[in-house]
Scaffold this motif. Structure first.
Motif, short mmCIF file in Angstrom:
data_model
loop_
_atom_site.label_atom_id
_atom_site.label_comp_id
_atom_site.label_asym_id
_atom_site.label_seq_id
_atom_site.Cartn_x
_atom_site.Cartn_y
_atom_site.Cartn_z
N LEU A 126 34.54 -13.15 -2.62
CA LEU A 126 35.56 -12.65 -1.69
C LEU A 126 35.24 -12.96 -0.23
CD1 LEU A 126 36.19 -11.05 -4.32
CD2 LEU A 126 36.86 -9.13 -2.87
N ILE A 127 34.05 -13.55 0.03
CA ILE A 127 33.60 -13.74 1.40
C ILE A 127 33.43 -15.21 1.77
CG2 ILE A 127 31.75 -13.20 3.04
CD1 ILE A 127 33.36 -10.75 2.16
N ASN A 128 33.87 -15.54 2.97
CA ASN A 128 33.68 -16.88 3.54
C ASN A 128 32.67 -16.83 4.68
OD1 ASN A 128 35.45 -18.26 1.92
ND2 ASN A 128 37.11 -18.36 3.42
N VAL A 129 31.91 -17.91 4.84
CA VAL A 129 31.06 -18.09 6.01
C VAL A 129 31.47 -19.40 6.66
CG1 VAL A 129 28.70 -18.37 6.87
CG2 VAL A 129 29.14 -16.85 4.93
N ASN A 130 31.96 -19.31 7.88
CA ASN A 130 32.47 -20.48 8.60
C ASN A 130 33.53 -21.23 7.78
OD1 ASN A 130 30.76 -19.99 10.80
ND2 ASN A 130 29.10 -21.18 9.89
N GLY A 131 34.40 -20.45 7.12
CA GLY A 131 35.52 -21.05 6.39
C GLY A 131 35.20 -21.51 4.98
N ARG A 132 33.94 -21.39 4.56
CA ARG A 132 33.57 -21.84 3.22
C ARG A 132 33.09 -20.64 2.38
NH1 ARG A 132 29.71 -27.00 3.47
NH2 ARG A 132 30.19 -26.89 1.23
N ARG A 133 33.51 -20.61 1.13
CA ARG A 133 33.12 -19.50 0.27
C ARG A 133 31.63 -19.55 -0.04
NH1 ARG A 133 35.64 -18.65 -5.68
NH2 ARG A 133 34.31 -20.46 -6.08
N VAL A 134 30.98 -18.42 0.12
CA VAL A 134 29.56 -18.29 -0.21
C VAL A 134 29.41 -17.09 -1.13
CG1 VAL A 134 27.22 -17.93 0.67
CG2 VAL A 134 28.86 -19.27 2.02
N ASP A 135 28.84 -17.30 -2.32
CA ASP A 135 28.71 -16.21 -3.28
C ASP A 135 27.25 -15.85 -3.56
OD1 ASP A 135 27.96 -18.43 -4.71
OD2 ASP A 135 29.54 -18.28 -6.23
N ILE A 136 26.38 -16.13 -2.58
CA ILE A 136 24.96 -15.83 -2.72
C ILE A 136 24.60 -14.73 -1.73
CG2 ILE A 136 22.61 -16.76 -2.59
CD1 ILE A 136 23.87 -19.54 -3.06
N PRO A 137 24.33 -13.51 -2.19
CA PRO A 137 24.03 -12.39 -1.28
C PRO A 137 22.84 -12.63 -0.36
CG PRO A 137 24.49 -11.57 -3.49
CD PRO A 137 24.38 -13.06 -3.60
N SER A 138 21.85 -13.41 -0.83
CA SER A 138 20.64 -13.65 -0.04
C SER A 138 20.81 -14.77 0.99
CB SER A 138 19.47 -13.99 -0.97
OG SER A 138 19.74 -15.18 -1.70
N PHE A 139 21.98 -15.39 1.06
CA PHE A 139 22.24 -16.44 2.03
C PHE A 139 21.95 -15.93 3.44
CE2 PHE A 139 25.13 -18.49 5.04
CZ PHE A 139 24.93 -19.84 4.78
N LEU A 140 21.14 -16.67 4.21
CA LEU A 140 20.78 -16.24 5.56
C LEU A 140 21.79 -16.76 6.57
CD1 LEU A 140 16.88 -16.66 5.57
CD2 LEU A 140 18.23 -14.59 5.21
N VAL A 141 22.47 -15.85 7.21
CA VAL A 141 23.53 -16.19 8.18
C VAL A 141 22.89 -16.58 9.51
CG1 VAL A 141 25.59 -15.36 9.37
CG2 VAL A 141 25.09 -14.57 7.05
N LYS A 142 23.33 -17.70 10.06
CA LYS A 142 22.81 -18.17 11.33
C LYS A 142 23.64 -17.64 12.49
CE LYS A 142 21.03 -22.51 9.40
NZ LYS A 142 21.10 -24.00 9.47
N ALA A 143 23.07 -17.71 13.69
CA ALA A 143 23.80 -17.29 14.90
C ALA A 143 25.03 -18.18 15.09
CB ALA A 143 22.89 -17.37 16.11
#
Length: 210
Positions: A126-143
């Motif tokens: 259900l979540i996008n990061v910078n417009g792309r779907r990411v389904d890994i909870p441990s994904f490290l979000v950058k500034a």
């Protein structure tokens, strides 16, 4: 080590502190930790706490941190080793890395009532990061990254409920919340003062330095 699947309130009692694993419920009178802050055990055996050794104190601090962020033992050790290799204070580096996890960022933005719910939202896509779907909870979000609910997911009952309360929530200073879009931008990494969890990270460093 297997993932814990029992009552999460039992974990708070085991650590002797609120871990806020049930989100808003933990701030209300319904919190089961209130009035039952003794450790779990049969016939009230958990009400008497024995004197804890220095190692025991360090271990409990590590376990408490793992449980707050929902991280398994091996994952946590890997985070510590990465934090140790980075410049700066190892304990602070560790906490900043844990705060950068996608499930935690989703929770900090206000898109979930708890980190556990945030993990479920991420895993279900259900979540996008910078417009792309990411389904890994441990994904490290950058500034400078934007974390948002996918457009097609906004109509789901759970996201509609969250959207109703999102406008009344306040994100931490390092996240720029846009309630109308159900999104948040990580403008920078948090400072230690901005990480509001009851953790003494130096005890974790001492534990792993043995």
């Amino acid at each position: 080590m297997a993932k814990y699947t029992g009552p999460v309130c039992r974990l708070c009692r085991r650590e002797g502190a609120k871990l806020y694993l049930k989100g808003d419920r933990c701030y209300s009178d319904k919190c089961s930790f209130t009035g039952r802050s003794f450790a779990p055990g049969q016939h009230g055996a958990g009400q008497t706490r024995k004197k804890v050794s220095e190692y025991g104190i360090q271990l409990r601090e590590k376990q408490k941190t793992r449980r707050i962020y929902g991280v398994l033992e091996r994952q946590f050790r890997n985070y510590f080793e990465k934090a140790e290799r980075q410049k700066g204070i190892t304990g602070v580096n560790l906490l900043v890395m844990l705060e950068r996890r996608l499930d935690n960022v989703v929770y900090r933005i206000g898109l979930a009532e708890s980190r556990n719910q945030a993990r479920q939202l991420v895993r279900h896509g259900l979540i996008n990061v910078n417009g792309r779907r990411v389904d890994i909870p441990s994904f490290l979000v950058k500034a400078d990254s934007v974390v948002a609910v996918r457009e097609e997911s906004k109509e789901s009952p759970i996201m509609k409920k969250i959207a109703e309360s999102l406008g009344h929530k306040q994100a931490p200073a390092w996240i720029e919340l846009t309630a109308a879009d159900m999104s948040g931008k990580v403008t920078r990494y948090p400072t230690r003062e901005e990480i509001d969890i009851p953790i003494q990270e130096h005890l974790i460093v001492e534990l792993y330095s043995r």
